[in-house]
Write a protein that holds these residues in place. Structure first.
Motif, short mmCIF file in Angstrom:
data_model
loop_
_atom_site.label_atom_id
_atom_site.label_comp_id
_atom_site.label_asym_id
_atom_site.label_seq_id
_atom_site.Cartn_x
_atom_site.Cartn_y
_atom_site.Cartn_z
N LEU A 95 35.92 34.95 40.66
CA LEU A 95 37.09 34.11 40.02
C LEU A 95 37.62 33.14 41.42
O LEU A 95 38.33 32.14 40.90
CB LEU A 95 38.28 34.99 39.84
N CYS A 96 37.17 33.70 42.45
CA CYS A 96 37.91 32.40 43.64
C CYS A 96 37.01 30.97 43.59
O CYS A 96 35.88 31.16 43.33
CB CYS A 96 37.93 33.40 44.97
N VAL A 97 37.61 30.05 43.93
CA VAL A 97 37.05 28.99 44.05
C VAL A 97 36.65 28.31 45.39
O VAL A 97 35.93 27.33 45.55
CB VAL A 97 37.61 27.83 43.18
N SER A 98 37.34 28.76 46.49
CA SER A 98 37.29 28.46 47.75
C SER A 98 36.07 29.12 48.35
O SER A 98 35.89 30.19 48.28
CB SER A 98 38.45 28.71 48.77
N PRO A 99 35.11 28.14 48.99
CA PRO A 99 33.91 28.76 49.76
C PRO A 99 34.21 29.88 50.48
O PRO A 99 33.55 30.94 50.93
CB PRO A 99 33.28 27.47 50.47
N ILE A 100 35.47 29.79 51.33
CA ILE A 100 35.58 30.75 52.53
C ILE A 100 35.83 32.16 51.37
O ILE A 100 35.67 33.17 52.13
CB ILE A 100 37.07 30.48 53.07
N THR A 101 36.35 32.21 50.43
CA THR A 101 36.54 33.70 49.62
C THR A 101 35.07 33.93 48.45
O THR A 101 34.60 34.62 48.74
CB THR A 101 37.68 33.47 48.74
N MET A 102 34.75 32.64 48.10
CA MET A 102 33.67 32.86 47.03
C MET A 102 32.29 33.11 47.70
O MET A 102 31.67 33.93 47.24
CB MET A 102 33.55 31.30 46.17
N LEU A 103 32.11 32.64 48.92
CA LEU A 103 30.97 32.72 49.49
C LEU A 103 30.91 33.45 50.71
O LEU A 103 30.30 34.48 51.19
CB LEU A 103 30.19 31.37 49.88
N THR A 104 31.87 33.27 51.62
CA THR A 104 32.05 34.06 52.96
C THR A 104 32.50 35.38 52.86
O THR A 104 32.34 36.26 53.83
CB THR A 104 32.76 33.17 53.76
N LEU A 164 44.70 32.30 44.22
CA LEU A 164 45.97 33.56 44.06
C LEU A 164 45.82 33.92 42.84
O LEU A 164 46.12 35.25 42.52
CB LEU A 164 47.23 32.71 44.26
N ARG A 165 45.57 33.16 41.80
CA ARG A 165 45.47 33.83 40.46
C ARG A 165 44.40 34.70 40.39
O ARG A 165 44.25 35.81 39.54
CB ARG A 165 45.29 32.72 39.33
N ALA A 166 43.16 34.61 40.93
CA ALA A 166 41.95 35.29 41.05
C ALA A 166 42.58 36.77 41.69
O ALA A 166 42.12 37.82 41.38
CB ALA A 166 40.93 34.79 42.16
N ALA A 167 43.13 36.48 42.79
CA ALA A 167 43.98 37.65 43.68
C ALA A 167 44.68 38.70 42.41
O ALA A 167 44.68 39.97 42.40
CB ALA A 167 44.54 37.54 44.77
N ILE A 168 45.43 37.98 41.60
CA ILE A 168 46.30 38.84 40.63
C ILE A 168 45.54 39.35 39.69
O ILE A 168 45.45 40.44 39.03
CB ILE A 168 47.36 37.81 39.98
N ASN A 187 43.42 42.40 40.71
CA ASN A 187 44.49 43.61 40.92
C ASN A 187 44.60 43.94 39.28
O ASN A 187 44.69 45.21 39.16
CB ASN A 187 45.73 43.05 41.34
N LEU A 188 44.84 43.25 38.44
CA LEU A 188 44.87 43.71 37.00
C LEU A 188 43.62 44.77 36.38
O LEU A 188 43.65 45.49 35.97
CB LEU A 188 45.04 42.67 36.24
N VAL A 189 42.57 44.07 36.90
CA VAL A 189 41.51 44.98 36.45
C VAL A 189 41.33 46.30 37.22
O VAL A 189 40.96 47.28 36.47
CB VAL A 189 40.06 43.89 37.01
N ALA A 190 41.85 46.34 38.48
CA ALA A 190 41.66 47.50 39.25
C ALA A 190 42.84 48.46 38.54
O ALA A 190 42.47 49.75 38.28
CB ALA A 190 41.69 47.44 40.55
N VAL A 191 43.91 47.88 38.34
CA VAL A 191 44.92 48.86 37.81
C VAL A 191 44.42 49.47 36.31
O VAL A 191 44.73 50.65 36.23
CB VAL A 191 46.14 47.97 37.63
N GLU A 192 43.90 48.48 35.55
CA GLU A 192 43.54 48.99 34.28
C GLU A 192 42.29 50.00 34.45
O GLU A 192 42.32 51.25 33.73
CB GLU A 192 42.93 47.77 33.36
N LYS A 193 41.35 49.82 35.28
CA LYS A 193 40.34 50.91 35.44
C LYS A 193 41.05 52.27 36.13
O LYS A 193 40.47 53.28 35.54
CB LYS A 193 39.28 50.25 36.38
N ILE A 194 41.84 52.28 37.03
CA ILE A 194 42.50 53.25 37.36
C ILE A 194 43.35 54.26 36.26
O ILE A 194 43.26 55.55 36.12
CB ILE A 194 43.39 53.15 38.70
N THR A 195 44.28 53.31 35.50
CA THR A 195 44.90 53.90 34.58
C THR A 195 43.84 54.69 33.35
O THR A 195 44.28 55.72 33.15
CB THR A 195 45.77 52.72 33.90
N ALA A 196 42.84 54.03 33.20
CA ALA A 196 41.80 54.68 32.16
C ALA A 196 41.47 56.15 32.95
O ALA A 196 41.04 56.96 32.39
CB ALA A 196 40.53 53.98 31.91
#
Length: 763
Positions: free
Chosen positions: A67-76, A222-226, A229-238
């Motif tokens: 989901l990230c768009v910046s190379p520093i996160t998306m690639l690095t 920032l929206r990717a980070a949010i 987190n939502l994905v992880a919360v949903e998985k742990i809740t399940a």
């Protein structure tokens, strides 16, 4: 992981200085914590839940990457997802930036102690922080933390921290080398509730984005980070719904306990003692030519480690980090060395590490110290420093533990940050993270890895040249391996780094906002090996590169390119580069291990044949004489090395009354030529080949060595520098066996500094 201070008045509150959590945490009753754990979890269920948690965290990281768009996160992969207990202790972290692990833990503990009462913690909330005095290494690293609830009880946390391309400050990319304090640094936001009961607060989101020169990129990341987190919360809740909260909590607790047990068992195989090392930085800010010292000392007692930074210079300029950075750097190096097989379940291992930092220093700075360049400079310095100290400690351990030593990391993240306007009129910031190509240091058992990345970010990757040319108005001339030489030489040589050159493309010019040009190496090789490389940034104005294009060739040798070479500082101001400019920067050859004069001559000949080492360096660096066909001449090599060893001792200061261990005394090798011997009921440091007794283990070994000291620049042309630069007066001290002349250890010294007593064992 705990921290203590000998000064009772020191308050580690995350405001006046770095945050150290209370023990136990002062969590108000308004936020009930889930603590109940099942007493009986069968082995199959335990493994299913354990692997589910680990995979949830891995999926969290993969979601960020997608989901990230910046190379520093998306690639690095300059990010880290984690699952943490209700108290903020790390259960799992991913294979990404390792020194982020305690960033999330500290931030969450601070939230529990300072935000639980007001504005509170509720299901669907998320907090954002980039405050280095709370937990972030520097301001571009923003933590987003989300609680997971069971009913009205806070069960655990999921969190991520990622590097944003620009969060403000005086320099594009937010590495503000010209900053003198936090008020000229990017803004630092203590934790605030960005998401409230599932709804993003647009006022606070806009507040954070308003600081950035590239708000669209930061917004998407920032929206990717949010979302992650939502994905992880949903998985742990399940997972909780399927197996029950008490069962999952029991698995978390046992994972932490198992990590602590593993660390304790391995520490038990290391003798009690103290290990210390010192590293230097040059230039605290733009225009500075000073040299500054960082020191880390580890004391091992029983099954615990005690870590301090005593001896580090007072905070100054922009080369500081707070407590969070100091602790994170050490923990990253420690877990990579001792517990890498725990697959990120490091929280239990942290329990065995206790910090005693000196506040107001370069590596534990108080407010309002500037810290934003830390991600390129000081964090890497501290990781390299920590891995060097840990390597010394492991050398004294039982063989299976000693083999885990990984050698020092690069002391800086070499590269550059550029900025300007694209041909379409859009502002861009190019964070060149190609040094992810990296190189790994030699170990006690073999050569380092050429282009092997970095141990502190296992999943980090460099970009393809074509990707970067699509993103930014830059054209690459070449990217190739850095030749070996005196830099990185050893009995086992360090891995090779690389260099690359570029020009502006389709724009009138751009700015080099941040870059590194060192005047002396910062890392010494292990147990007598040579230092690593000096990182360089070179720039020429008015180049003839485009004329070469017209003639049908692409320049491949920076020295042969026409133009006027610019004077460059270690941490200089932004350099404006017109469309006829060209620049080259180097990564680094990693450090070696052991005396270069002990390297297998056939390996030297092979390196020459494969283009990894210039032929002239075989004799100059390794004392290896090559035959007409490129093969090593064994007889002439032995003669040449014997001559070089005699010359070393002739130039050295040899102690009086050298004693040797009798043939009946057994020697135990530690590292390189350093060994242990028992003689007349006393344990001594000794040399492995010459059997010289250097001193009791309780006093160290350096006083019994022959000492050869010279200017570091005299070690080889790879370390040459101009007299106006800081490295011109830096000293290089070699500790030699007084019998054979073989190196026992080496040390880089600022003029006027006393040597460090680096290894002292309990009697």
């Amino acid at each position: 992981m705990t921290a203590t201070s000998e000064t009772p008045s020191v308050v580690w509150d995350g405001v006046a200085r770095g945050y150290v959590p209370n023990e136990p945490l002062a969590v108000p009753p308004s936020v009930p914590l889930h603590t109940q754990a099942s007493d009986a979890v069968d082995p199959v269920t335990f493994e299913v839940v354990r692997y589910s948690l680990m995979n949830i965290n891995l999926e969290h990281g993969q979601t960020l990457q997608r989901l990230c768009v910046s190379p520093i996160t998306m690639l690095t992969r300059d990010f880290q997802p984690s699952i943490l207990t209700q108290h903020g202790d790390v259960v799992f972290l991913g294979p990404y930036l390792q020194y982020f692990s305690n960033s999330q833990s500290l931030t969450i503990k601070w939230i529990l102690e300072n935000r639980a009462a007001d504005p509170g913690i509720a299901p669907g909330d998320m907090y954002l922080s980039n405050d280095p005095f709370v937990g972030s290494p520097h301001q571009p690293d923003a933590v987003v933390a989300a609680p997971v609830f069971v009913g009205d009880e806070l069960f655990c946390w999921v969190s991520n921290v990622l590097h944003h391309s620009d969060v403000g400050g005086s320099v594009m990319g937010s590495f503000c080398v010209d900053a003198t304090d936090l008020f000229t640094d990017p803004p630092a936001f203590p934790p605030f509730k960005l998401v409230e009961r599932g709804a993003i607060r647009p006022d606070l989101e806009q507040l954070f984005l308003r600081q950035s020169r590239v708000p669209t990129n930061v917004h998407m990341d920032l929206r990717a980070a949010i979302s992650a987190n939502l994905v992880a919360v949903e998985k742990i809740t399940a997972l909780l719904e399927r197996y029950g909260a008490d069962t999952v909590k029991a698995v978390m607790n046992r994972v932490l306990d198992a990590g602590e047990t593993t660390m304790a068992q391995r520490l038990a195989k290391i003798p009690d003692g103290t290990w210390s090392h010192r590293m230097y930085a040059e230039a605290a800010h733009t225009g500075d030519t000073g040299t500054y010292v960082y020191q880390t000392t580890v004391r091992k007692e029983g099954e615990h480690l005690y870590v301090d930074n005593h001896g580090t210079d007072p905070q100054t300029g922009s080369i500081n980090v707070t407590y969070a950075g100091f602790a994170g750097a050490f923990l990253a190096a420690l877990t990579a060395s001792l517990t890498s097989d725990l697959a990120g379940a490091y929280g239990g291992a942290y329990r065995r590490v206790h910090f005693d930092p000196s506040p107001g220093t370069l590596s534990c700075a108080d407010f309002p110290a500037a810290v934003s360049p830390a991600g390129m400079y000081t964090m890497e310095t501290l990781i390299s420093l920590a891995s060097t100290v840990i390597g010394k400690m492991l050398a004294c351990a039982e063989p299976e533990i000693a083999a885990r030593a990984i050698g020092p990391a690069h002391p800086a993240f070499y590269g550059m940050i550029s900025g300007g306007v694209t041909p379409e009129g859009h502002q861009f910031i190019g964070v060149n993270a190609n040094n992810m190509i990296g190189s790994l240091a030699a170990s006690p058992v073999g050569d380092g890895v050429d282009f092997g990345g970095h141990f502190w970010i296992p999943e980090g990757t460099a970009s393809n040249v074509e990707e970067l040319e699509l993103l930014w108005p830059v054209l690459y001339l070449y990217r190739r391996g850095l030749p070996g030489g005196a830099d990185g030489a050893g009995r086992h040589r360090g891995g090779r780094g690389f260099l690359e050159a570029s020009i502006p493309w389709r724009v009138p010019g751009l700015a080099a906002a941040v870059y590194i040009d060192e005047s002396f190496p910062k890392t010494v090789g292990g147990f007598g090996a040579n230092p690593g490389s000096v990182g360089h940034f070179r720039l020429k104005h008015g180049s003839d590169v485009r004329k070469s294009f017209e003639a049908g060739s692409v320049p491949q040798d920076f020295a042969a390119i026409g133009g006027a070479e610019a004077a460059v500082e270690a941490k200089g101001p932004a350099l404006m580069i017109a469309d006829d400019g060209v620049w080259e920067w180097t990564g680094a050859n990693a450090t070696g291990f052991g005396d270069p004069l002990l390297r297998d001559p056939e390996q030297v000949a092979r390196d020459v044949a494969e283009g990894a080492l210039p032929a002239a360096a075989a004799d100059r660096v390794y004392g290896v004489v090559l035959g007409a066909g490129g093969e090593a001449d064994a007889v002439r090599t032995a003669q040449r090395r014997a001559q070089l060893l005699r010359e070393r001792l002739a130039d050295a200061r040899v102690p009086d009354g050298v004693r040797t261990a009798p043939d009946t005394a057994s020697l135990r090798a530690l590292g390189g030529e350093l060994a242990l011997a028992e003689h007349d009921g006393v344990r001594y440091f000794a040399t492995a080949t010459g059997r010289a007794l250097l001193g009791p283990v309780t006093a160290g070994y350096k006083d019994g060595c022959a000492v050869l000291e010279r200017s570091l620049r005299d070690l080889g042309p790879e370390f040459a520098t101009h007299e106006a630069r800081a490295g011109y007066t830096v000293r290089y001290r070699e500790y030699l066996c007084p019998v054979t002349g073989l190196r026992v250890e080496t040390e880089i010294l600022r003029e006027g500094d006393e040597p460090v007593r680096d290894i002292v064992l309990r009697g």
